[in-house]
Design a protein around this motif. Structure first.
Motif, short mmCIF file in Angstrom:
data_model
loop_
_atom_site.label_atom_id
_atom_site.label_comp_id
_atom_site.label_asym_id
_atom_site.label_seq_id
_atom_site.Cartn_x
_atom_site.Cartn_y
_atom_site.Cartn_z
N ARG A 141 1.38 -0.98 0.21
CA ARG A 141 0.17 0.03 -0.14
C ARG A 141 1.11 0.74 0.04
NH1 ARG A 141 -4.96 0.50 0.49
NH2 ARG A 141 -5.24 -1.21 0.90
N ILE A 142 0.79 2.09 -0.88
CA ILE A 142 1.98 2.83 -1.23
C ILE A 142 0.81 4.54 -0.12
CG2 ILE A 142 2.14 5.75 -3.03
CD1 ILE A 142 1.24 3.48 -4.84
N VAL A 143 2.03 4.37 1.11
CA VAL A 143 1.18 5.39 2.36
C VAL A 143 2.19 7.07 1.80
CG1 VAL A 143 1.08 3.50 3.52
CG2 VAL A 143 3.49 4.35 4.12
N GLY A 144 2.82 7.06 0.67
CA GLY A 144 3.57 9.11 1.03
C GLY A 144 3.95 8.69 -0.58
N VAL A 145 3.82 9.45 -0.87
CA VAL A 145 5.34 10.24 -1.91
C VAL A 145 6.19 11.29 -1.20
CG1 VAL A 145 5.21 11.06 -4.07
CG2 VAL A 145 3.04 10.49 -3.39
N SER A 146 7.49 10.62 -1.75
CA SER A 146 8.56 11.24 -1.55
C SER A 146 9.32 12.61 -3.15
CB SER A 146 9.48 10.96 -1.55
OG SER A 146 10.58 10.06 -2.16
N ASP A 147 9.46 13.46 -2.48
CA ASP A 147 10.43 14.19 -3.42
C ASP A 147 11.62 13.31 -4.19
OD1 ASP A 147 10.59 16.07 -5.68
OD2 ASP A 147 11.71 17.63 -3.71
N ASP A 148 12.05 13.79 -5.93
CA ASP A 148 13.10 12.81 -5.87
C ASP A 148 14.18 12.94 -5.52
OD1 ASP A 148 11.73 11.63 -8.15
OD2 ASP A 148 11.66 13.24 -10.03
N PHE A 149 15.21 12.48 -5.01
CA PHE A 149 16.46 11.90 -4.78
C PHE A 149 17.51 11.63 -5.49
CE2 PHE A 149 16.26 8.52 -2.98
CZ PHE A 149 15.46 8.13 -2.34
N HIS A 150 18.84 12.19 -6.23
CA HIS A 150 19.13 11.35 -7.03
C HIS A 150 19.54 9.79 -6.12
CE1 HIS A 150 20.00 14.89 -9.72
NE2 HIS A 150 20.09 15.64 -8.87
N THR A 151 19.16 8.70 -7.01
CA THR A 151 19.37 7.11 -6.61
C THR A 151 21.03 7.14 -6.54
OG1 THR A 151 18.47 6.60 -8.08
CG2 THR A 151 17.50 7.01 -6.07
N HIS A 152 21.54 7.79 -7.74
CA HIS A 152 23.25 7.42 -8.16
C HIS A 152 23.43 8.57 -8.78
CE1 HIS A 152 20.60 3.42 -9.29
NE2 HIS A 152 21.52 3.05 -9.23
N SER A 153 24.68 8.19 -9.21
CA SER A 153 25.27 9.52 -9.37
C SER A 153 24.82 10.51 -9.93
CB SER A 153 26.92 9.09 -10.29
OG SER A 153 26.77 8.92 -11.37
N LEU A 154 25.70 11.89 -10.15
CA LEU A 154 24.63 12.59 -11.14
C LEU A 154 24.80 12.37 -12.59
CD1 LEU A 154 24.72 14.50 -8.62
CD2 LEU A 154 25.11 16.60 -9.76
N ARG A 155 25.29 11.39 -13.83
CA ARG A 155 25.47 11.35 -14.49
C ARG A 155 24.05 10.65 -15.19
NH1 ARG A 155 30.40 10.10 -16.03
NH2 ARG A 155 32.07 11.19 -15.33
N HIS A 156 23.71 10.27 -14.47
CA HIS A 156 21.95 9.54 -14.67
C HIS A 156 20.77 9.86 -14.08
CE1 HIS A 156 24.85 5.97 -13.27
NE2 HIS A 156 24.42 5.85 -14.29
N GLU A 157 20.05 9.68 -15.18
CA GLU A 157 18.46 10.48 -15.14
C GLU A 157 17.70 10.18 -13.27
OE1 GLU A 157 16.42 10.60 -18.66
OE2 GLU A 157 16.99 7.45 -18.47
N HIS A 158 16.71 10.74 -13.25
CA HIS A 158 16.33 9.94 -11.67
C HIS A 158 14.88 8.86 -12.77
CE1 HIS A 158 17.00 13.98 -8.51
NE2 HIS A 158 16.33 14.50 -9.87
N MET A 159 15.08 8.26 -11.97
CA MET A 159 14.23 6.70 -11.72
C MET A 159 13.18 6.29 -11.37
SD MET A 159 17.63 4.19 -12.68
CE MET A 159 18.96 4.72 -11.94
N PRO A 160 12.37 6.28 -11.87
CA PRO A 160 11.67 5.49 -11.20
C PRO A 160 11.55 4.65 -9.94
CG PRO A 160 10.81 4.90 -12.90
CD PRO A 160 11.89 5.66 -12.84
N LEU A 161 11.17 5.30 -8.18
CA LEU A 161 11.59 4.40 -7.80
C LEU A 161 10.32 3.77 -6.62
CD1 LEU A 161 14.20 3.52 -5.66
CD2 LEU A 161 13.71 5.90 -4.53
#
Lengths: 809, 238
Positions: free
Chosen positions: A603-623
Motif C-alpha cells: 500500500r502506497i503511504v507516501g510520495v517523496s520528492d526525487d532524490f539522486h539514487t545514483h551519481s549525477l550522470r544518471h537521470e532520476h528513475m522511478p523508485l
C-alpha cells in the motif's frame, strides 16, 4: 671536438639552452609518467597464458523499455546451459561475486579468533574448478581439480592464508566460516595474482557450496527473468578462431525464454566479451578495481605527446630565430669543404646532445614526481619504474623522435644557407626567416595550453556543482557501515539500532539496503493499482526502515514515511514514478496498491520528492521504497558535529558489542558519494596538472622569443628612444605582437573546448552550463602570464641606455 | 718562378663569364662577359671601385657562387656548371680562402680553427697535429693556440685565417681584402706571408682596394661595372 664545440656553443647561449633543456626536460618527464600509466593499463590481463582465448558471457537487453542495456549477469538456468551446451568452450566456469566475511572460529565457542572483511576494492568468487586453470593460479599447495570440485571448500591467496592462520603452510585442511555461519575447508593456497589483472580475489569458494544456500547468497530463484550482475560465466575457447562459432552458439541460449510473451519479441541476448576488453569496456563492470576506457588512455597519451610537442616547438622556434647568428659558421664550414649532409649531421647531433641532457634530467624529474601519479591514476606505487627495461626502450625511442622533431627543420634550414649569402656582413638580417612558422607554433602552443586550462576550469566547475548540488537528501554527518544479513544478524537489527540511538551525539540511526545515493541498482517489473498489465518499464527498489526519512532528510510531497514493520506491507514512491504512472497529484497515489514480484501487494503511504539514487550522470528513475528486514545490511547514523572522533568510536563499540563476529568498517556518506566521481576528479587533476605544464612550457618559449626579439631590435629601440619614445610605448611595441598571438589562440581554443567539454558534460544528466566567463577568464589568465613573460624583456630593453645600444651597433 | 722545361699551365680560365642577380624588380649585372686567364704560380690582384664585381668574381672563381652564364675552367676542367657537391669537393682539395673579416669560428680555438679544413679532407689526426703546429709556429702564434678568436688582435686573427687557408696545401689562395680590417703594420705582415706563399709556388688571387697591397702581386686586373677594363704587369725595380 664535436662535444667540446657543442658545450661551448651552449654556454654562449645560456638563456636559450636553459629554455630548451628545461622545456624538453618537463616534456620528457611528462611523457614518461604518462607512459607509466598507459603501459600499466594496457598490460592488464596479458599475463594470463590464454589471454586471447578467455571470454566472459555478457548480455544486452531492452526489456525495461529504456533502450539497450548492457550487463554481465547470467540468469541461473542460462549459466547451466552455457556451461554444458557450447562445444567451443574448452573450459568454463560459472562464478558468483561475493564479499563475505571470513572468520576463524574459536574452538571453545564465543567470538571468533579472527575475522576479515574483503575491502571495497576486492571481490571474491564462488567458482568452479576450471576457473583456476583458466587464470593460471600458481599453487603453493593443493590444486584446482581437488580444491574446487567439492562443496564447502575454499582456496586462499598466500596473504589471506597467512592472515588467517599465521603461516600459509598451516592452512590446508583447516576450517573457516563464511559470515561466521557456513564452514568451508581450506583445500589450496595460491600465489597472489599480479596487480595488473582484473581479478583481485582473496579467496575462491567452490561453486558447489552454493547448493542449498541459494537464498542466503542471493543466487536467484532459478527463473530466466531474475538476474544479478554477481552471477557471471567465464569460458576458454578451444581455439581463438572459434570465437564466431561460439558467439553464434551463445546467442541461441535463451532464444525461447528471453521473449515478451505477448509480442513474441526477443528481449535479451548473450554475447562474448574477450578478456582483452574486460579492462576497457565501460558498458560492463568488472571484478577488479577499475575499468578505464581506451579513449581515456588515448586522451592521456595525446596530452603527453602535446606537452612534448610544445617543448619541441620551443626548440624549433629558438633555433630558427637564432639561425642567423650561426650563418657565418655555416658559410665558413661550407667554404672549407663541408657538405650539406655533414652540416645536417652536425646540427642534429647538437640537438641530440641537448635532448640527451634533457632526457637524463627528465628521467630524474619523472622519478621524483612519480608518486604524484596516484592523483590521476591507479598505478601502484610499488610498480617498478626505472628498473623496467621497457621504460628505457621507450625513452630511447622518445629521444630519437624528439631529436628529429625538434632538430630536423632547423638543421635543414641552417645547412641550406648558401655560403656566399651567409658570409655577407648583413647575413643576420637576410637569413632570419621563418617568422610565420614561429608565430604559428606559438599560436599552437597557446591553443593547447588554453584548451587544457578551459578543460580544467569546466571540470572544476562540474565537480563543484556535484559537491554542492542538492541531492534531494542530506549527505553530511551521516556515518555509514555494513553488517551481515544472516538470520542471526537479522535478529539483532533492532538491538543494533537501539544501541546506536543511545549514543549521546547520535540524532537518528537507520538500517537499509543502501543509502539514498549508491552504485547498487535493484529493479523489478510491477503492476499498479487495478491496471491489468505490468507497466512497460521497471522500477528501482530500495529497502529501508522507519528512520530512513529522518536520518537522510528525505523530502515528502504527500503522505507519511513507512511505519516500523518486519515485512513488505507499505511503499513510498518518488515523484518520477508518480509522473510515469500518469498521476499529477501526489495524493492520488496514496492508498493505491503497488503489486511487486507477483505476490507482494504494497500500500502506497507516501510520495517523496526525487532524490539522486545514483551519481549525477544518471537521470532520476522511478523508485519504490519498502521495508523488509531481510534486505537490510547498511546502517546510516546521523550524528551531531561535536566530537566526531568520540561519536564514531562509540558507534564502532556499539557494533562490536552487538555483532562481535563481524568486521566494522565505517565511512562518512559524503566520502562514499565523492567516490562516484573519482574518475572525473582524476580527469580534472590531469587537466590542471598538464595545463600548468603546457602554460609553463609555452611561456618559456615566449620568453625565449621575446629575448631574441629584444636583442634584434636593440638599435631600433635606441633610435626610437632618442626620438622621444616613452618606456611604456616601447614595452607596448615589443609586447603587442606576442599578445596578439595569444588572443588569436584563444579564438581557436574557445570554440574547440566549447565543443569538447560540451560533449564531456553530456555524460552527466545534471551538469553546469558552459559559461562565457570561463573563456574570458582563460584569455585574461593567458594574456597576463604572456604579458608578464614578455614584458620582462621588453621593459629591460626599453630601460636600456640608447647611447650604449647605438654605440654597440 | 718559371720553368724552362715545362710550359706553364693555365690554372684559371674564364670565357664570357657573367653573373646576374635578379630580384622581383631589379636585375643587376655583377659580372659582364669576363675573360681572364691566370697561370699556375701567379699572384694576381684585382682592383676596382666598390660594387664593380671584384668580390663576385672572387666568389665565382672560389666556387662558392655559380656563374649565370659563360665558362669557368679550373685546371682545364669546366667547373662553373658542377653540382654543389662536386664543387665542394674541388674546393676543399684545391682552394684556400682569406676574408677581410677573418671569418674564424668563434666557438673554436685557434688550433681547432686551423685544423678544421683537414677534418673535411680526412687528413689523419697525427698529420693534422703536425701541420697545425708547424703553421702556427711559422706564423708566430703557437703560444695562442688555445685561445678563442675574440681573445686575439686583428692581425693575429688574420694570421690564423691565413694558416687555416693554407693548411690543406691548396693550389690557389683566394684573398678578399685580407688587410681591409688591419692596421698597416699587421697588413704588411699578412701581405708578406702571402708573398712568401706565392714564392713557394702557391697561386694567389687577391681582391684589394689598396694599390700598395696590389703591387705585392705580379699582375693587376682592373674592373669596372662588372667588366675587366685593364690588366697590367707589376714591375719591380730592384
Amino acid at each position: 671536438m664535436q662535444i667540446k664545440f657543442i658545450l661551448r656553443s651552449m654556454s654562449k647561449n645560456k638563456v636559450f639552452t636553459g629554455i630548451n633543456i628545461l622545456g624538453l626536460t618537463v616534456g620528457i618527464a611528462a611523457v614518461l609518467l604518462i607512459y607509466r600509466v598507459v603501459s600499466y593499463e594496457l598490460s592488464f590481463n596479458k599475463n594470463f597464458q590464454h589471454y586471447d582465448r578467455i571470454v566472459r558471457v555478457v548480455a544486452t537487453s531492452n526489456d525495461d523499455g529504456t533502450g539497450q542495456n548492457y550487463s554481465v549477469c547470467v540468469p541461473v538456468p542460462a549459466g547451466e546451459m552455457l556451461t554444458t551446451d557450447i562445444p567451443q568452450f574448452e573450459k568454463k566456469s560459472r562464478v558468483k561475486e561475493t564479499w563475505n566475511t571470513l572468520t576463524v572460529a574459536n574452538p571453545n565457542g564465543g567470538a571468533p579468533l579472527k575475522k576479515f572483511n574483503i575491502s571495497d576494492d576486492h571481490t571474491a568468487f564462488f567458482a568452479e574448478s576450471d576457473f583456476c586453470e583458466m587464470f593460471d593460479l600458481k599453487w603453493l599447495s593443493g590444486d584446482a581439480t581437488a580444491s574446487l570440485s567439492e562443496p564447502n571448500t575454499i582456496v586462499l591467496t598466500r596473504n589471506w592464508a597467512t592472515k588467517c592462520f599465521g603461516n600459509w603452510e598451516d592452512a590446508i585442511g583447516k576450517t573457516l566460516l563464511i559470515d561466521n555461519i557456513y564452514p568451508v575447508t581450506v583445500k589450496g593456497v595460491f600465489e597472489e595474482l599480479p596487480s595488473n589483472c582484473d581479478f583481485n580475489f582473496p579467496f575462491l569458494i567452490s561453486y558447489a557450496t552454493l547448493k542449498g544456500k541459494e537464498n542466503y547468497f542471493y543466487v536467484g530463484d532459478g527463473d530466466w527473468d531474475s538476474c544479478s550482475s554477481n552471477n557471471q560465466v567465464y569460458a576458454q575457447l578451444s581455439d581463438p578462431n572459434q570465437k564466431a562459432a561460439a558467439e553464434a552458439a551463445v546467442a541461441k541460449v535463451g532464444e525461447k525464454e528471453y521473449v515478451n510473451k505477448k509480442t513474441g519479441q526477443r528481449l535479451r541476448w548473450h554475447h562474448l566479451q574477450p578478456l582483452s576488453e574486460l579492462h576497457f569496456d565501460e558498458r560492463y563492470n568488472n571484478s577488479g578495481t577499475h575499468v578505464i576506457p581506451k579513449s581515456r588512455l588515448q586522451l592521456l597519451s595525446a596530452i603527453g605527446l602535446l606537452i612534448l610537442i610544445l617543448a619541441c616547438f620551443n626548440f624549433i622556434n629558438l633555433a630558427t630565430a637564432q639561425a642567423s647568428l650561426r650563418a657565418k659558421e655555416v658559410g665558413v664550414r661550407k667554404t672549407l669543404g663541408s657538405g650539406r649532409g655533414q652540416l645536417v649531421r652536425q646540427f642534429m647531433s647538437e640537438t641530440g646532445f641537448v635532448v640527451a641532457i634533457a632526457m637524463l634530467l627528465g628521467v630524474g624529474l619523472a622519478n621524483l614526481t612519480a608518486p604524484l601519479l596516484s592523483y590521476v591514476s591507479d598505478v601502484p606505487k610499488s610498480l617498478p619504474f626505472l628498473s623496467n627495461p621497457m621504460v628505457w626502450a621507450f625513452l630511447g625511442v622518445t629521444g630519437i623522435v624528439v631529436t628529429v622533431l625538434a632538430g630536423l627543420y632547423p638543421s635543414l634550414t641552417l645547412a641550406g644557407f648558401q655560403p656566399v649569402k651567409a658570409l655577407r656582413s648583413n647575413a643576420e638580417k637576410s637569413l632570419t626567416g621563418g617568422a610565420g612558422l614561429r608565430k604559428s607554433l606559438v599560436v599552437m602552443q597557446f591553443v593547447i595550453a588554453q584548451c587544457l586550462i578551459i578543460g580544467a576550469i569546466v571540470t572544476i566547475l562540474q565537480l563543484d556543482y556535484i559537491r554542492t548540488s542538492d541531492l534531494g537528501f542530506k549527505k553530511d554527518l551521516v556515518y555509514t557501515f555494513g553488517f551481515g544479513s544472516d538470520s542471526l544478524s537479522i535478529g539483532r537489527q533492532a538491538v543494533l539500532r537501539h544501541a546506536l540511538q543511545q549514543i549521546p551525539n547520535v540524532q537518528s540511526a537507520s538500517l537499509s539496503s543502501d543509502q539514498p545515493s549508491s552504485t547498487n541498482t535493484w529493479s523489478s517489473n510491477f503492476r499498479f493499482a487495478n491496471r491489468p498489465e505490468d507497466e512497460p518499464y521497471s522500477t528501482t527498489l530500495k529497502f529501508a526502515d522507519e528512520n530512513y526519512e529522518a536520518t537522510y532528510g528525505i523530502k515528502m510531497l504527500a503522505g507519511r514515511w513507512l511505519a516500523a514493520a518486519d515485512t513488505m506491507r507499505e511503499a513510498i514512491i518518488n515523484h518520477t514514478m508518480l509522473t510515469k504512472l500518469g498521476l499529477h497529484d501526489p495524493n492520488e497515489a496514496i492508498g493505491q496498491i503497488f503489486h511487486l514480484w507477483g505476490s507482494r501487494d504494497l500500500r502506497i503511504v507516501g510520495v517523496s520528492d526525487d532524490f539522486h539514487t545514483h551519481s549525477l550522470r544518471h537521470e532520476h528513475m522511478p523508485l519504490v521504497i519498502t521495508n523488509d528486514k531481510q534486505f537490510l545490511w547498511e546502517a546510516g547514523v546521523k550524528i551531531r558535529p561535536d566530537n566526531l572522533a568520540a561519536t564514531t568510536a562509540a558507534i564502532k563499540a556499539a557494533f562490536d558489542e552487538v555483532m562481535p563476529e563481524q568486521v566494522f568498517e565505517g565511512k562518512f556518506l559524503d566520502e562514499k558519494i565523492a567516490a562516484f566521481y573519482e574518475d572525473d576528479r582524476r580527469l580534472s587533476a590531469t587537466c590542471k596538472g598538464f595545463g600548468l605544464l603546457a602554460v609553463l612550457i609555452s611561456c618559456l618559449g615566449l620568453f625565449g622569443l621575446a629575448t631574441h626579439s629584444a636583442q634584434q631590435r636593440v638599435k631600433e629601440i635606441g633610435v626610437r628612444k632618442v626620438l622621444g619614445a616613452t618606456t611604456s610605448g616601447i614595452v607596448a611595441l615589443l609586447s603587442k605582437d606576442f599578445l596578439l598571438l595569444v588572443v588569436l589562440s584563444l579564438l581557436i581554443a574557445a570554440p574547440l573546448t566549447y565543443w569538447l567539454m560540451g560533449k564531456w558534460l553530456q555524460n552527466f544528466e545534471f551538469h553546469v552550463k558552459m559559461q562565457w566567463w570561463v573563456f574570458v577568464l582563460t584569455g585574461v589568465l593567458a594574456l597576463t602570464v604572456a604579458f608578464l613573460t614578455v614584458s620582462f624583456q621588453s621593459i629591460k630593453a626599453a630601460l636600456a641606455n640608447p647611447v650604449k645600444s647605438l654605440r654597440s651597433e | 718562378m718559371t720553368n724552362d722545361q715545362c710550359p706553364i699551365k693555365t690554372m684559371i680560365k674564364t670565357v664570357n663569364l657573367s653573373k646576374v642577380y635578379r630580384t622581383d624588380e631589379v636585375e643587376t649585372t655583377a659580372l659582364n662577359n669576363v675573360d681572364i686567364d691566370i697561370k699556375q704560380g701567379e699572384f694576381v690582384s684585382v682592383m676596382g671601385p666598390s660594387g664593380c664585381g671584384k668580390s663576385t668574381l672572387l666568389n665565382v672563381l672560389g666556387m662558392i657562387d655559380s656563374p649565370s652564364s659563360g665558362d669557368y675552367f679550373f685546371n682545364e676542367q669546366e667547373v662553373g656548371k658542377l653540382a654543389e657537391r662536386k664543387r665542394s669537393d674541388v674546393r676543399k682539395h684545391n682552394l684556400g680562402f682569406v676574408f677581410q673579416s677573418f671569418n674564424l669560428i668563434d666557438e673554436l680555438t685557434v688550433y681547432e680553427n686551423v685544423e678544421l679544413p683537414m677534418l673535411y679532407t680526412k687528413v689523419p689526426a697525427n698529420e693534422r697535429k703536425k701541420r697545425v703546429e708547424e703553421l702556427l709556429e711559422g706564423m708566430n702564434i703557437m703560444h695562442r693556440k688555445n685561445h678563442f678568436p675574440q681573445q686575439l688582435s686583428g692581425g693575429q686573427q688574420q694570421r690564423v685565417a691565413v694558416a687555416r687557408a693554407v693548411v690543406n696545401k691548396p693550389k690557389l689562395i683566394l684573398a678578399d681584402e685580407p688587410t681591409g680590417n688591419l692596421d698597416s703594420s699587421n697588413g704588411d705582415e699578412v701581405m708578406k706571408i702571402l708573398a712568401d706563399l706565392n714564392a713557394t709556388g702557391t697561386t694567389i688571387l687577391m681582391v684589394t682596394h689598396s694599390q700598395y697591397c696590389a703591387e705585392f702581386g705580379n699582375r693587376i686586373i682592373r674592373m669596372l661595372d662588372g667588366q675587366v677594363v685593364a690588366e697590367n704587369v707589376v714591375k719591380r725595380y730592384l
